[in-house]
Design a protein around this motif. Sequence first.
Motif, PDB file in Angstrom:
ATOM      1  N   ALA A  97     -25.047  50.903  54.361  1.00 52.06           N
ATOM      2  CA  ALA A  97     -24.678  49.600  54.161  1.00 52.06           C
ATOM      3  C   ALA A  97     -25.296  48.667  55.480  1.00 52.06           C
ATOM      4  O   ALA A  97     -25.291  48.863  56.306  1.00 52.06           O
ATOM      5  CB  ALA A  97     -23.283  49.414  54.421  1.00 52.06           C
ATOM      6  N   THR A  98     -26.053  47.584  54.818  1.00 55.08           N
ATOM      7  CA  THR A  98     -26.504  46.670  55.715  1.00 55.08           C
ATOM      8  C   THR A  98     -25.381  45.728  56.206  1.00 55.08           C
ATOM      9  O   THR A  98     -24.421  45.509  55.733  1.00 55.08           O
ATOM     10  CB  THR A  98     -27.761  45.896  55.114  1.00 55.08           C
ATOM     11  OG1 THR A  98     -27.312  45.234  54.202  1.00 55.08           O
ATOM     12  CG2 THR A  98     -28.780  46.912  54.569  1.00 55.08           C
ATOM     13  N   ALA A  99     -25.937  45.010  57.178  1.00 55.97           N
ATOM     14  CA  ALA A  99     -25.050  44.129  57.871  1.00 55.97           C
ATOM     15  C   ALA A  99     -24.572  43.165  56.711  1.00 55.97           C
ATOM     16  O   ALA A  99     -23.462  42.432  56.527  1.00 55.97           O
ATOM     17  CB  ALA A  99     -25.378  43.230  59.212  1.00 55.97           C
ATOM     18  N   VAL A 100     -25.277  42.521  55.858  1.00 54.76           N
ATOM     19  CA  VAL A 100     -25.243  41.673  54.674  1.00 54.76           C
ATOM     20  C   VAL A 100     -24.171  42.406  53.687  1.00 54.76           C
ATOM     21  O   VAL A 100     -23.204  41.457  53.458  1.00 54.76           O
ATOM     22  CB  VAL A 100     -26.496  41.115  54.166  1.00 54.76           C
ATOM     23  CG1 VAL A 100     -26.203  40.437  52.882  1.00 54.76           C
ATOM     24  CG2 VAL A 100     -27.293  40.682  55.269  1.00 54.76           C
ATOM     25  N   ARG A 101     -24.458  43.526  53.401  1.00 56.62           N
ATOM     26  CA  ARG A 101     -23.457  44.006  52.479  1.00 56.62           C
ATOM     27  C   ARG A 101     -22.088  44.276  52.848  1.00 56.62           C
ATOM     28  O   ARG A 101     -20.926  44.010  52.354  1.00 56.62           O
ATOM     29  CB  ARG A 101     -23.986  45.576  52.022  1.00 56.62           C
ATOM     30  CG  ARG A 101     -25.356  45.507  51.159  1.00 56.62           C
ATOM     31  CD  ARG A 101     -25.748  46.807  50.882  1.00 56.62           C
ATOM     32  NE  ARG A 101     -26.990  46.690  50.065  1.00 56.62           N
ATOM     33  CZ  ARG A 101     -27.564  47.812  49.557  1.00 56.62           C
ATOM     34  NH1 ARG A 101     -27.081  49.169  50.052  1.00 56.62           N
ATOM     35  NH2 ARG A 101     -28.672  47.818  48.847  1.00 56.62           N
ATOM     36  N   GLY A 145     -16.551  42.223  53.297  1.00 58.01           N
ATOM     37  CA  GLY A 145     -15.505  41.581  53.865  1.00 58.01           C
ATOM     38  C   GLY A 145     -15.072  40.597  53.152  1.00 58.01           C
ATOM     39  O   GLY A 145     -13.639  40.094  53.017  1.00 58.01           O
ATOM     40  N   LEU A 146     -15.955  39.425  52.687  1.00 56.18           N
ATOM     41  CA  LEU A 146     -15.591  38.191  52.028  1.00 56.18           C
ATOM     42  C   LEU A 146     -14.983  38.572  50.778  1.00 56.18           C
ATOM     43  O   LEU A 146     -13.983  37.913  50.352  1.00 56.18           O
ATOM     44  CB  LEU A 146     -16.746  37.443  51.765  1.00 56.18           C
ATOM     45  CG  LEU A 146     -17.575  36.813  53.149  1.00 56.18           C
ATOM     46  CD1 LEU A 146     -18.892  36.187  52.587  1.00 56.18           C
ATOM     47  CD2 LEU A 146     -16.519  35.629  53.701  1.00 56.18           C
ATOM     48  N   LEU A 147     -15.253  39.494  49.840  1.00 54.27           N
ATOM     49  CA  LEU A 147     -14.571  39.947  48.623  1.00 54.27           C
ATOM     50  C   LEU A 147     -13.213  40.416  48.744  1.00 54.27           C
ATOM     51  O   LEU A 147     -12.300  40.186  48.382  1.00 54.27           O
ATOM     52  CB  LEU A 147     -15.606  41.129  48.097  1.00 54.27           C
ATOM     53  CG  LEU A 147     -16.878  40.330  47.313  1.00 54.27           C
ATOM     54  CD1 LEU A 147     -17.705  41.571  46.856  1.00 54.27           C
ATOM     55  CD2 LEU A 147     -16.515  39.587  46.106  1.00 54.27           C
ATOM     56  N   ALA A 148     -13.176  41.246  49.912  1.00 50.65           N
ATOM     57  CA  ALA A 148     -11.726  41.788  50.331  1.00 50.65           C
ATOM     58  C   ALA A 148     -11.046  40.534  50.668  1.00 50.65           C
ATOM     59  O   ALA A 148      -9.703  40.494  50.136  1.00 50.65           O
ATOM     60  CB  ALA A 148     -11.947  42.964  51.413  1.00 50.65           C
ATOM     61  N   ALA A 149     -11.402  39.708  51.468  1.00 49.34           N
ATOM     62  CA  ALA A 149     -10.581  38.695  52.046  1.00 49.34           C
ATOM     63  C   ALA A 149     -10.135  37.583  50.533  1.00 49.34           C
ATOM     64  O   ALA A 149      -8.964  37.176  50.615  1.00 49.34           O
ATOM     65  CB  ALA A 149     -11.348  37.683  52.961  1.00 49.34           C
ATOM     66  N   GLY A 150     -11.118  37.229  49.813  1.00 51.83           N
ATOM     67  CA  GLY A 150     -10.778  36.547  48.635  1.00 51.83           C
ATOM     68  C   GLY A 150      -9.480  37.337  47.939  1.00 51.83           C
ATOM     69  O   GLY A 150      -8.912  36.589  47.228  1.00 51.83           O
TER      70      GLY A 150
END
Length: 406
Positions: A383-387, A392-397
Amino acid sequence: MSALTMLKGTADRIERQTPAHRDRAVDGLRALALLAVPTGHWLLGGFTVDSEGGLHNASPLSAFGGLAPASWVLQMLGIFFLVGGYASALSFRRRTGSAGAWLKGRIARLGRPVLGVTAVWALAAPVLYAAGVPEATLRTGATLVIQPLWFVGVYVVVTALTPYCMRAAHRLGGWAAAPLVGSVAVVDFLRYGPLADSVPSGLALINILPGWLFAYQLGVSWGEGRIGRRGGVLLLTGGAVLFATLLTVFHYPASMVGVPGAARTNSHPPSLLVPALAAVQSGAAILLRDRLAKVLARPALWAPVVVINLCAMTILCWHQTAMLAAAVPGSFMGGVSGTAGLTTAPDGLGWIAARVAWMPVFAVLLVAIARHARRFEEPWRKATAVRRAVAGLLAAGFAVFALGLA
């Protein structure tokens, strides 16, 4: 080759690969506590269907108060924190790096599966909505998925306190957990006693840490060799007396889990009944340790314990999804009248019988999901930093949606 022969071969292979120093009793206790989580949620969590086909949470405890004692058995978080403290003490003592590196590794093992399940649901929710799943169903499902994950946050905090728990264990032995019970008792007295009307409701939140740290501290003391059979007897008898007194004299709610519409709850945040039950469970675990270790010396019984422990976070994170995988289609097939034991109101003995019949289906669905979701427990090396940032953004949403903030 028959299925029985394959299972026996797998059990024998696991037996050969198990290190001689492995504490089978502790692993067995952890597996038992893990299985109690989906069993409790599947048995004590029901649904109703509204006029538009949306699913809503409903609890059989609202109609059957007599089911409350089942929660005394199925609420085994005391055991989970006990063995967590035991294992953490041993792991911390054997670490090769710094305390910070040790804690970072433990947090990563807990965080990856949580990030995985919430990110997947964030992607799945709009797809399901486009496919015709009502928004009410999606909100109910999101709430159920998020609901068990509070445990992970609390567990991270108590894990971070492991070095301090070990110092307390060395100084006070098993009695290091006593001040934690005292703290919970003081807060309970303030919120339920004669001064209750003048006490802010937020005071109860103070109980979150000491209420769950109690069993973890016992586990650390146990792992450090500071609690033996005498301590186990004291915990079992003392916890049982306190538990019975709280129920019969001080009229604490009988259910260990929240009941919709009830004025008081024992679990969120924990009341004094939580450490009382944890003391009973911990005492029993300590006293039965040697006997359990002998039972698990049999390869056929040891193999399932290993598998369950390897999938611990997968079980915790995905068992509600398994139930929803049956309930959502059931809400379409059964219509407003519902599917018996699945989407019908949990208000009769027939519902209990039907729900028990559905539980093997939930278990099969969980196994099928776990075959793919298990990868989230493994290190994300590719997993790259972007992934990672996107996950993380998906989980937060998803968390914002599940908590009703959007």
